[in-house]
Design a protein around this motif. Structure first.
Motif, PDB file in Angstrom:
ATOM      1  N   GLN A 157      39.492  41.462  45.739  1.00 34.73           N
ATOM      2  CA  GLN A 157      40.643  40.815  45.513  1.00 34.73           C
ATOM      3  C   GLN A 157      40.891  39.460  46.062  1.00 34.73           C
ATOM      4  O   GLN A 157      41.354  38.473  45.270  1.00 34.73           O
ATOM      5  N   ALA A 158      40.483  39.056  47.156  1.00 35.89           N
ATOM      6  CA  ALA A 158      40.612  37.760  47.823  1.00 35.89           C
ATOM      7  C   ALA A 158      40.056  36.648  46.887  1.00 35.89           C
ATOM      8  O   ALA A 158      40.301  35.619  46.850  1.00 35.89           O
ATOM      9  N   ILE A 159      38.695  37.037  46.574  1.00 34.22           N
ATOM     10  CA  ILE A 159      37.800  36.006  45.953  1.00 34.22           C
ATOM     11  C   ILE A 159      38.478  35.890  44.476  1.00 34.22           C
ATOM     12  O   ILE A 159      38.502  34.820  44.069  1.00 34.22           O
ATOM     13  N   VAL A 160      38.678  36.817  43.831  1.00 33.47           N
ATOM     14  CA  VAL A 160      39.481  36.734  42.332  1.00 33.47           C
ATOM     15  C   VAL A 160      40.674  35.874  42.425  1.00 33.47           C
ATOM     16  O   VAL A 160      41.061  34.977  41.804  1.00 33.47           O
ATOM     17  N   VAL A 161      41.600  36.220  43.432  1.00 25.13           N
ATOM     18  CA  VAL A 161      42.875  35.621  43.569  1.00 25.13           C
ATOM     19  C   VAL A 161      42.695  34.277  43.883  1.00 25.13           C
ATOM     20  O   VAL A 161      43.326  33.207  43.502  1.00 25.13           O
ATOM     21  N   PHE A 162      41.516  33.795  44.641  1.00 25.16           N
ATOM     22  CA  PHE A 162      41.431  32.487  45.052  1.00 25.16           C
ATOM     23  C   PHE A 162      40.793  31.720  43.865  1.00 25.16           C
ATOM     24  O   PHE A 162      40.805  30.571  43.694  1.00 25.16           O
ATOM     25  N   ILE A 163      39.923  32.482  42.859  1.00 24.52           N
ATOM     26  CA  ILE A 163      39.574  31.772  41.799  1.00 24.52           C
ATOM     27  C   ILE A 163      40.721  31.298  40.960  1.00 24.52           C
ATOM     28  O   ILE A 163      40.869  30.316  40.429  1.00 24.52           O
ATOM     29  N   ALA A 164      41.439  32.249  40.747  1.00 26.31           N
ATOM     30  CA  ALA A 164      42.839  31.985  39.945  1.00 26.31           C
ATOM     31  C   ALA A 164      43.404  30.783  40.448  1.00 26.31           C
ATOM     32  O   ALA A 164      44.039  29.994  39.652  1.00 26.31           O
ATOM     33  N   PHE A 165      43.711  30.836  41.774  1.00 30.65           N
ATOM     34  CA  PHE A 165      44.363  29.764  42.490  1.00 30.65           C
ATOM     35  C   PHE A 165      43.592  28.475  42.046  1.00 30.65           C
ATOM     36  O   PHE A 165      44.479  27.273  41.749  1.00 30.65           O
ATOM     37  N   LEU A 166      42.210  28.264  42.345  1.00 30.98           N
ATOM     38  CA  LEU A 166      41.540  27.032  41.952  1.00 30.98           C
ATOM     39  C   LEU A 166      41.696  26.755  40.449  1.00 30.98           C
ATOM     40  O   LEU A 166      41.594  25.563  40.338  1.00 30.98           O
ATOM     41  N   CYS A 167      41.737  27.607  39.595  1.00 30.28           N
ATOM     42  CA  CYS A 167      41.839  27.390  38.227  1.00 30.28           C
ATOM     43  C   CYS A 167      42.995  26.641  37.821  1.00 30.28           C
ATOM     44  O   CYS A 167      42.740  25.389  37.040  1.00 30.28           O
ATOM     45  N   ILE A 168      44.109  27.043  38.217  1.00 33.74           N
ATOM     46  CA  ILE A 168      45.329  26.466  38.178  1.00 33.74           C
ATOM     47  C   ILE A 168      45.263  25.057  38.715  1.00 33.74           C
ATOM     48  O   ILE A 168      45.745  24.278  38.158  1.00 33.74           O
ATOM     49  N   ARG A 169      45.032  25.193  39.988  1.00 37.98           N
ATOM     50  CA  ARG A 169      45.291  23.827  40.876  1.00 37.98           C
ATOM     51  C   ARG A 169      44.354  22.760  40.309  1.00 37.98           C
ATOM     52  O   ARG A 169      44.722  21.519  40.395  1.00 37.98           O
ATOM     53  N   CYS A 170      43.139  23.009  39.813  1.00 37.89           N
ATOM     54  CA  CYS A 170      42.102  22.096  39.584  1.00 37.89           C
ATOM     55  C   CYS A 170      42.209  21.502  37.809  1.00 37.89           C
ATOM     56  O   CYS A 170      41.453  20.700  37.489  1.00 37.89           O
ATOM     57  N   SER A 171      43.092  22.304  37.210  1.00 34.87           N
ATOM     58  CA  SER A 171      43.145  21.921  35.952  1.00 34.87           C
ATOM     59  C   SER A 171      44.330  20.710  35.564  1.00 34.87           C
ATOM     60  O   SER A 171      44.928  20.264  36.524  1.00 34.87           O
ATOM     61  N   ASP A 172      44.081  20.248  34.307  1.00 35.60           N
ATOM     62  CA  ASP A 172      44.941  19.136  33.962  1.00 35.60           C
ATOM     63  C   ASP A 172      46.383  19.787  33.557  1.00 35.60           C
ATOM     64  O   ASP A 172      46.435  20.371  32.581  1.00 35.60           O
TER      65      ASP A 172
END
Length: 159
Positions: free
Chosen positions: A36-51
């Motif tokens: 859960q922690a890994i998947v929610v962190f990936i979701a955060f990173l995808c949003i944070r690093c997108s244009d």
């Protein structure tokens, strides 16, 4: 000739030092919290690093994902270090169940709203995908913690 039956007794002890419960780290519940922690962190990173241009929708998504990342790590640490056995003023199965229910609802809302506003950005779409995946994982956690908290376990009969 008489055959003798022998009985063996197995003693289970938690492995590791007295501070860390390695059995919890290997259990389904422990592995689920890490996933859960890994998947929610990936979701955060995808949003944070997108244009994207600072849409408030994605600020909400970021806050929700980072909050539940922190809470997953907090619960994992509490169970891994056996603090739940020392902090007896809280009903831990109920607390964990409520955490999972709130996380499932808020992540679902953030993912649905985020899905309506991706505007063709691949990073946003990936973040929303992982948001839905974390929603499913937190829903599984809610179901499992409900079974522990509310459903009575069958009594064992010793013969």
């Amino acid at each position: 000739m008489r055959m003798e039956e022998s009985t063996t007794t197995t003693i289970t002890r938690s492995t590791g030092s007295g501070f860390i419960d390695q059995n919890y780290a290997k259990s389904f519940s422990g592995i689920l919290k890490i996933v859960q922690a890994i998947v929610v962190f990936i979701a955060f990173l995808c949003i944070r690093c997108s244009d994207w241009t600072h849409y408030s929708t994605y600020r909400y998504f970021e806050v929700v994902t980072i909050w539940f990342l922190v809470m997953a790590l907090v619960f994992y640490t509490i169970y891994l270090t056996r603090l739940h056995l020392k902090i007896t003023c809280m009903h831990w199965p109920l607390t964990e169940f409520l955490h999972y229910v709130v996380a499932t609802i808020l992540l679902l809302i953030a993912s649905i709203v985020g899905a309506t506003k991706t505007y063709g950005y691949v990073g946003l779409a990936a973040g929303v995908f992982f948001g839905f995946a974390s929603t499913i994982l937190y829903g599984i956690g809610a179901w499992l913690s409900y079974k522990v908290w509310c459903v009575p376990q069958p009594a064992t009969v010793s013969v």
